[in-house]
Design an enzyme around this catalytic site. Structure first.
Site, short mmCIF file in Angstrom:
data_model
loop_
_atom_site.label_atom_id
_atom_site.label_comp_id
_atom_site.label_asym_id
_atom_site.label_seq_id
_atom_site.Cartn_x
_atom_site.Cartn_y
_atom_site.Cartn_z
N TYR A 18 68.97 50.30 -15.15
CA TYR A 18 68.95 48.90 -14.74
C TYR A 18 67.98 48.12 -15.62
O TYR A 18 66.97 48.66 -16.08
CB TYR A 18 68.56 48.76 -13.26
CG TYR A 18 67.21 49.32 -12.89
CD1 TYR A 18 66.06 48.53 -12.93
CD2 TYR A 18 67.08 50.65 -12.48
CE1 TYR A 18 64.82 49.04 -12.57
CE2 TYR A 18 65.84 51.16 -12.13
CZ TYR A 18 64.72 50.36 -12.17
OH TYR A 18 63.49 50.88 -11.83
N HIS A 52 51.19 50.84 -9.61
CA HIS A 52 52.63 51.12 -9.74
C HIS A 52 52.84 52.54 -10.24
O HIS A 52 53.69 53.28 -9.72
CB HIS A 52 53.21 50.10 -10.73
CG HIS A 52 54.70 50.17 -10.86
ND1 HIS A 52 55.55 49.64 -9.94
CD2 HIS A 52 55.48 50.71 -11.84
CE1 HIS A 52 56.81 49.83 -10.33
NE2 HIS A 52 56.78 50.48 -11.48
N MET A 109 65.28 44.80 -16.05
CA MET A 109 64.38 44.10 -15.15
C MET A 109 63.51 43.10 -15.93
O MET A 109 63.36 43.19 -17.14
CB MET A 109 63.49 45.08 -14.40
CG MET A 109 62.53 45.86 -15.27
SD MET A 109 61.25 46.71 -14.29
CE MET A 109 60.34 45.31 -13.64
N ASP A 110 62.99 42.13 -15.17
CA ASP A 110 62.05 41.15 -15.69
C ASP A 110 60.79 41.16 -14.84
O ASP A 110 60.78 41.64 -13.70
CB ASP A 110 62.64 39.72 -15.60
CG ASP A 110 63.66 39.44 -16.68
OD1 ASP A 110 63.73 40.20 -17.66
OD2 ASP A 110 64.41 38.46 -16.53
N LYS A 111 59.72 40.59 -15.39
CA LYS A 111 58.56 40.21 -14.59
C LYS A 111 58.69 38.72 -14.26
O LYS A 111 58.95 37.90 -15.15
CB LYS A 111 57.26 40.48 -15.36
CG LYS A 111 56.95 41.96 -15.52
CD LYS A 111 56.73 42.64 -14.17
CE LYS A 111 56.24 44.07 -14.35
NZ LYS A 111 56.10 44.78 -13.08
N GLN A 137 61.76 59.29 -16.32
CA GLN A 137 62.14 57.93 -16.68
C GLN A 137 61.91 57.66 -18.16
O GLN A 137 61.05 58.26 -18.79
CB GLN A 137 61.36 56.92 -15.85
CG GLN A 137 59.86 56.96 -16.09
CD GLN A 137 59.11 55.93 -15.25
OE1 GLN A 137 59.69 55.22 -14.44
NE2 GLN A 137 57.81 55.83 -15.46
#
Length: 493
Positions: free
Chosen positions: A151, A178, A153-155, A191
């Protein structure tokens, strides 16, 4: 302006998503389908073998759902390599029956959130273990775990909260928290994080690998409650699938379940890092035992049963429900220990880590590095780092027929010297036995009462002859009085 973290980049990444034109495929003549399968298999096998570059890795996955049918994942040193790989697929006969539904371009990255000292090139603060950890992030090996989830993702850069307005220290603290949450899945979920800033529509791509798809769901779910995600994370579409070897392409197109077998070698070439050197299944990345398929498992069970008949505890198939890797080095023990110390510091961040220690031989100059984990995939990952230690000459079981039988003993401190003397007696007897290569008493450099006996034999029958001997029975009986615990493992490499 807030301070951006420094970054270091590694391999460029292409997630190439394809839909199969099933109507055209069903209508195609058999000879055309056979040609498409043959060219597709050749393309996928060549790219898994990285014949197009000096280093990198590739894999193919079946995708579940309506977003795509296939995902071909490539990691290569340059964007040009990815461009060529993408276009070469279109020139195969299989390409005519597929359509690229979407693709994602990114580059592996580590940032200053991991270590300021690394980017400051502070040699005193950066240990070898950290260097290897970072190298593994920017030039990753694809895990053997079959299930995958990708996937983007952005911040968040909203009106109320803006990640890029936060001070560096605050962002670093959030990322540390995190990471602490994610480490709970060490050994279960691997990952690859890649940056797509300036390369694609989102800022990062996340690729998760697991042996159990539920673990992927669980890690994503828990991380939703992490501050770095709940306040600042935004996500695109999720793609989930399962890896299969290129040879199973025909089975996939016939609608069969893939991978087709119970045990899967994800391309015999494994992972490549130049010059065709293999670092995949069958090399250092295993749990301390050779893979001989069902027949080997049956043999191992027979051996274990014979040991039990002799009242010798052999643990579970990989020890007491743990997994271990044993490697030998001929480098200086102090040098090996320094590097292992750095790696162990990283290993200890994971709940699945049981123990990593360095043992010195009593009768040889050899050093044994033992790393024990709760899960097989964690042990395999650790083996990848440990196999690069200086002077590694072999893994348990190599250079011998039957392999290494290794037993751990924790000795009562008052009996430590007596135990060593007893081993001298047994060792002398072993030298006279047929099929015996070498046996050494190896002692933990940090705990002289923790010992590892590594005994190499030409065959199972030769090794079992020793265990049936009166001398061994006498030793076992004597050991009940001097050991702090019964032998913890018998490795059957």
């Amino acid at each position: 302006m807030t301070e951006p973290p420094q970054t270091e980049e590694g391999w460029f990444v292409l997630h190439d998503f394809r839909n199969v034109d099933w109507d055209a495929w069903r209508d195609a003549p058999d000879r055309e389908r056979e040609r498409a399968i043959a060219e597709g298999v050749e393309y996928l096998e060549d790219h898994e073998a990285v014949v197009d570059a000096e280093e990198g890795t590739s894999a193919v996955f079946s995708v579940v759902g309506d977003k795509a049918d296939l995902m071909v994942l490539h990691l290569r040193p340059t964007l040009d390599h990815l461009s060529t790989a993408e276009r070469q697929f279109e020139h195969t006969a299989l390409g005519a029956y597929t359509e690229q539904t979407t693709a994602y371009v990114s580059v592996t990255e580590v940032s200053g959130y991991v270590s300021d000292a690394y980017f400051a090139e502070d040699e005193e603060e950066v240990d070898e273990g950290l260097k290897r950890y970072i190298e593994g992030k920017i030039k990753p090996e694809l895990p053997d775990d079959e299930y995958v989830c990708f996937y983007p993702m952005d911040k968040r850069r909203g009106e109320e909260v803006n990640w890029y307005d936060l001070p560096f220290d605050e962002r670093a603290d959030l990322m540390a928290g995190h990471g602490e949450t994610a480490r709970k899945w060490g050994g279960k979920v691997d990952q690859i994080i890649s940056s797509s800033l300036g390369l694609d529509d989102w800022e990062w791509g996340v690729t998760l690998f697991a042996a159990d798809a539920v673990d992927i769901k669980d890690i994503v779910y828990e991380l939703r409650f992490d501050d770095a995600t709940s306040k600042y994370g935004e996500f695109g579409s999720f793609f989930v699938g399962r890896r299969f070897p290129p040879a199973d392409l025909g089975a996939y197109l016939r609608g069969e379940t893939v991978p087709t077998g119970d045990e899967h070698q994800h391309g015999e070439a494994g992972h490549h890092h130049g010059d065709g050197e293999h670092h995949g299944d069958g090399d250092h990345h295993d749990d301390g035992q050779h893979d001989h398929g069902d027949e080997g498992d049956a043999d191992e069970g027979d051996i274990r049963g014979q040991l039990e008949d002799l009242d010798i505890y052999a643990g579970q198939p990989h020890g007491e429900d743990v997994y271990a890797t044993v490697l030998y080095s001929e480098a200086d023990a102090e040098e090996v220990s320094e590097e292992v110390d750095g790696l162990r510091g990283n290993f200890e961040h994971y709940d699945t880590h049981v123990k990593t220690a360095v043992y010195e031989g009593t009768y040889t100059d050899r050093v044994a590095v033992v790393s024990i984990w709760d899960t097989g995939s964690a042990a395999e990952t650790a083996a990848g780092f440990l196999s690069d230690l200086p002077g590694v000459v072999e893994r348990a079981g190599e250079e011998s027929g039957f392999g290494t039988m290794g037993m751990f003993y924790t000795v009562e401190p008052d009996y430590q010297e007596e135990f060593v003397e007893k081993f001298d007696t047994v060792g002398g007897m072993l030298e006279e036995m047929d099929g015996h290569f070498e046996t050494d008493l190896m002692v933990n450099r940090e705990d002289e009462n923790d010992m590892f006996i590594a005994s190499q034999w030409r065959s199972q029958d030769d090794a079992m002859e020793f265990f049936r001997s009166d001398a061994f029975r006498d030793t076992v009986q004597w050991g009940r009085d001097v050991l702090a615990d019964r032998p913890r493992h018998v490795f059957l490499a």
